[in-house]
Design an enzyme around this catalytic site. Structure first.
Site: not given
Ligand code: NAP
Length: 266
Positions: A154, A158
């Site tokens: 990844h 992550k």
């Molecule tokens: P990302 O770009 O890091 O986005 C995470 C988001 O969560 C950011 O906007 C972050 O804001 C926000 N966040 C963090 N702490 C927070 C808080 N205390 N309150 C409210 N919002 C908060 O990550 P991503 O790639 O989009 O992935 C998001 C999630 O989906 C992860 O858990 C990842 O493992 C998962 N995922 C799942 C799949 C699936 O198929 N199920 C696929 C890909 C990813 P800040 O910028 O302020 O930190």
């Protein structure tokens, strides 16, 4: 019928992609977002490329109180997503959770909550249909190959390791494969961690590098042969079809379902 959605994590990579998907989907309507910044602003004030005139809330309680929605979609980080989901279920809101990294205890707590309230909740560690098939094929192969190792790769931002998909793959293989130790019984590591993590003898290796998105290889070995089943997500569009299916399907559910494979016709 229009499905009204509240989403958490709109500035994230998955969140941004999902905003576009929701905007392009005729029967989806975003009505509010939860984010830890931009409280009180409208989404189109902070993201010029979108036309979504919806309010942003820092406080999830307030968001769920002030907005009547059908589905809550969480795409944040594990501990935050867990708290959001508990609050959403408390407010009788169906939930779709893409956030990965929940512990078994957290999933069980959410299952108890959703099932007691008879509210639909889908937690899917991977929304890519190809990844779901990869896990199903791995489960089938485990009947014939008892030795298996997983390499999941990844992007370097992550938080959780191993990935939720790898954990789910191991759970599915364990349904078929009897627990046993793999490799040389006398093997040892000269650098700690070289053989990766271990669950029931299955070795799991997590790679984190810039440039990667989400990739997994499940490698089976038997006398004179190996079988490798692999899946690659090259960008976050790969997850959108699964999220769409989950949002539509959760409307019909009255319990928690863990894993997209349990709602797809496999
Ligand atoms: P990302 O770009 O890091 O986005 C995470 C988001 O969560 C950011 O906007 C972050 O804001 C926000 N966040 C963090 N702490 C927070 C808080 N205390 N309150 C409210 N919002 C908060 O990550 P991503 O790639 O989009 O992935 C998001 C999630 O989906 C992860 O858990 C990842 O493992 C998962 N995922 C799942 C799949 C699936 O198929 N199920 C696929 C890909 C990813 P800040 O910028 O302020 O930190």
């Amino acid at each position: 019928m229009t499905i009204r959605i509240i989403m958490a994590g709109p500035r994230g990579k998955m969140g941004s992609e999902s905003l576009q998907m929701i905007e392009n989907e005729p029967n989806f309507e975003l009505i509010a977002c939860i984010d830890r910044i931009n409280n009180g602003k409208k989404l189109n004030e902070v993201n010029g490329s979108l036309h979504l005139d919806v309010p942003i809330y820092e406080n999830p309680e307030k968001c769920f109180q002030e907005n009547e929605a059908d589905v809550f979609l969480d795409l944040t980080i594990p501990d935050v997503g867990f708290e959001h989901t508990k609050i959403a279920l408390k407010h009788q809101m169906r939930t779709v959770i893409g956030t990965s990294g929940f512990t078994n205890e957290q999933i069980n707590e959410l299952r108890d909550l959703a099932n007691a309230k008879k509210i639909g909740c889908i937690i899917a560690p991977n929304f890519a249909i190809g990844a779901i098939l990869m896990m199903q094929f791995a489960k089938k192969a485990a009947k014939y190959f008892k030795d298996v190792e997983i390499i999941e790769k990844h992007h370097d931002q992550k938080l959780d390791a191993p990935s939720g998909t790898a954990v789910k793959t191991i759970e599915m293989i364990k349904e078929i494969r009897e627990s046993h130790k793999q490799g040389n019984p006398a093997e040892y590591e000269t650098i700690e961690g070289s053989r990766g993590g271990e669950v029931d003898g299955i070795r799991i290796h997590s790679v984190r590098l810039p440039g990667l998105v989400a990739h997994q290889e499940v490698i089976f070995g038997g006398p004179g042969q190996t079988l490798t089943i692999s899946h690659d997500s090259y960008n976050r569009k790969s997850f959108m079809e699964g999220i769409k299916i989950a949002i539509n399907h959760v409307m019909e559910l009255n319990e928690l379902v863990y894993g997209l494979e349990n709602i797809l016709d496999m």
